[in-house]
Design an enzyme around this catalytic site. Structure first.
Site, mmCIF file in Angstrom:
data_model
loop_
_atom_site.group_PDB
_atom_site.id
_atom_site.type_symbol
_atom_site.label_atom_id
_atom_site.label_comp_id
_atom_site.label_asym_id
_atom_site.label_seq_id
_atom_site.Cartn_x
_atom_site.Cartn_y
_atom_site.Cartn_z
ATOM 1 N N HIS A 15 0.866 -1.187 0.000
ATOM 2 C CA HIS A 15 0.000 0.000 0.000
ATOM 3 C C HIS A 15 0.896 1.229 0.000
ATOM 4 O O HIS A 15 1.306 1.728 1.049
ATOM 5 C CB HIS A 15 -0.934 -0.021 1.223
ATOM 6 N N GLY A 165 -8.698 8.097 -2.707
ATOM 7 C CA GLY A 165 -9.300 9.424 -2.564
ATOM 8 C C GLY A 165 -10.135 9.511 -1.298
ATOM 9 O O GLY A 165 -10.092 8.619 -0.456
ATOM 10 N N GLU A 197 -11.002 4.058 5.961
ATOM 11 C CA GLU A 197 -10.083 5.132 6.376
ATOM 12 C C GLU A 197 -10.973 6.356 6.626
ATOM 13 O O GLU A 197 -11.352 6.616 7.754
ATOM 14 C CB GLU A 197 -9.037 5.439 5.289
ATOM 15 N N ASP A 276 2.265 7.034 1.888
ATOM 16 C CA ASP A 276 2.862 8.178 1.180
ATOM 17 C C ASP A 276 4.169 8.556 1.886
ATOM 18 O O ASP A 276 4.245 9.587 2.566
ATOM 19 C CB ASP A 276 1.878 9.358 1.221
HETATM 20 N N1 ADE Z 1 -4.042 8.920 -2.045
HETATM 21 C C1 ADE Z 1 -2.807 9.020 -1.513
HETATM 22 N N2 ADE Z 1 -2.844 8.793 -0.183
HETATM 23 C C2 ADE Z 1 -4.147 8.545 0.135
HETATM 24 C C3 ADE Z 1 -4.831 8.232 1.331
HETATM 25 N N3 ADE Z 1 -4.192 8.123 2.502
HETATM 26 N N4 ADE Z 1 -6.168 8.054 1.273
HETATM 27 C C4 ADE Z 1 -6.821 8.177 0.106
HETATM 28 N N5 ADE Z 1 -6.231 8.448 -1.048
HETATM 29 C C5 ADE Z 1 -4.888 8.625 -1.046
HETATM 30 ZN ZN ZN Z 2 -3.412 4.957 0.416
#
Ligand code: ADE
Ligand code: ZN
Length: 330
Positions: A15, A165, A197, A276
């Protein structure tokens, strides 16, 4: 606990977004190359105010990659990042809607990324599969068009369809994307979906029952629904959990509150990932250490979590077997 070497631990990253792999230095350099002003000062560039602000920033960064060469360079740098974290294989999420320079040219976007990833593999860097992602706000017909195009292109680098997203802003989107995900599954693509999330447990249910997800990205808010936790455990649907991302974007106050260990103990296959990493100033060995230590995980528990990352990955079977062998010997 201190004796666990998380760098040498054989593992997969399942991920992670390419959009989140640009550090301040690269962003500043790309902005300068393109003659574009930064949205805020260099010192405060990575200070985000929640998920919506964060996602908007991704549009800015990715809009700076306009040439095939820039894409290839970013993809190559990604494989280097994986090697530096002791990752043997990665599923890399790329959401075309962030890359404004490639609008209407999905084949070009995939080609540029593949050029960098192929060069990296030839140089002995880890193998990477692409998960092409829909954005929550896209329409049902846009989603179907993208999948049809992916199936037409049939690029061997593309292993899965994904959706990411802001679920909270988009509302319930499972029904809207069901057809696109069905089409992808029938066309031989794996399926992974962000859920649980910014959506609650209902988002995870939709990912399983409407999108046919092979794997859930995040999924941690499944903990709010005992029956759903049982379903994930029974069906052995793995979660691509990103603890630091969840803390930074405000889901939980601290690691003690984070449900990863409760999910694991309930039998849900959980993996640890960075989401990220450059934007969150993170690497995968650090993420393992930050998670394992507060929960007191021993070596065998860590080995089990790493095994989940490999088994739940979309790597070729022979690579999975090799990595699981390396992990057993670790
Ligand atoms: N795109 C990049 N990081 C994300 C995240 N944490 N949640 C949703 N979309 C994403
Ligand atoms: Zn993600």
């Amino acid at each position: 606990m201190n004796s666990i070497d998380f760098l040498s631990l054989p593992k997969a990253e399942i991920h992670i977004h390419l959009e989140g792999c640009f550090g301040t230095e690269t962003i500043v350099e790309l902005a300068r190359e393109n003659g574009v002003a930064l949205p805020r000062s260099e010192e405060r560039l990575l200070d985000f105010n929640g998920l919506a602000d964060f996602l908007e920033f991704l549009d800015f960064i990715c809009g700076l990659s306009r040439s095939r060469d820039q894409l290839a360079k970013s993809a190559y740098a990604f494989a280097e990042r994986m090697a530096a974290s002791g990752v043997g294989y990665a599923d890399l999420i790329v959401n075309p809607t962030h890359w404004s320079g490639w609008k209407g040219n999905l084949a070009g976007l995939i080609d540029g990324l593949d050029a960098g990833l192929s060069a990296a593999e030839q140089d002995g860097l880890p193998n990477v599969g692409l998960c092409i992602s829909l954005l929550r706000q896209q329409t049902a017909s846009e989603a179907v068009d993208i999948v049809e195009e992916l199936l037409r292109i049939k690029h061997p680098r593309v292993v899965a369809l994904s959706v990411d997203g802001n679920e909270a802003a988009a509302g319930r989107t499972g029904p809207k994307f069901a057809e696109a995900f069905q089409l992808a599954g029938r066309g031989g693509l794996k399926r992974t979906a962000h859920a649980g999330e910014s959506s609650g447990a209902e988002g995870v249910r939709d990912a399983i029952f409407l999108l046919g997800a092979d794997r859930i990205d995040h999924g941690v808010r499944a903990i709010e629904d005992d029956e759903l936790v049982g379903i994930l455990a029974d069906r052995q649907i793995a979660l691509g959990v990103c603890p630091t991302s969840n803390l930074t974007l405000g889901l939980y106050k601290d690691m003690g509150e984070h449900p990863i260990d409760r999910l694991r103990r309930a039998g849900v296959p959980v993996s640890i990932n960075t989401d990220d990493p450059a934007l969150l100033r993170l690497d995968l060995p650090t993420e393992y250490a930050r998670t394992a230590e507060p929960f007191g995980w021993d070596r065998e528990t860590v080995r089990g979590v790493a095994a989940t990352s490999i088994k739940a990955s979309f790597a070729p079977e022979e690579l999975k077997t090799k990595l699981l062998g390396d992990l057993a010997a670790w």
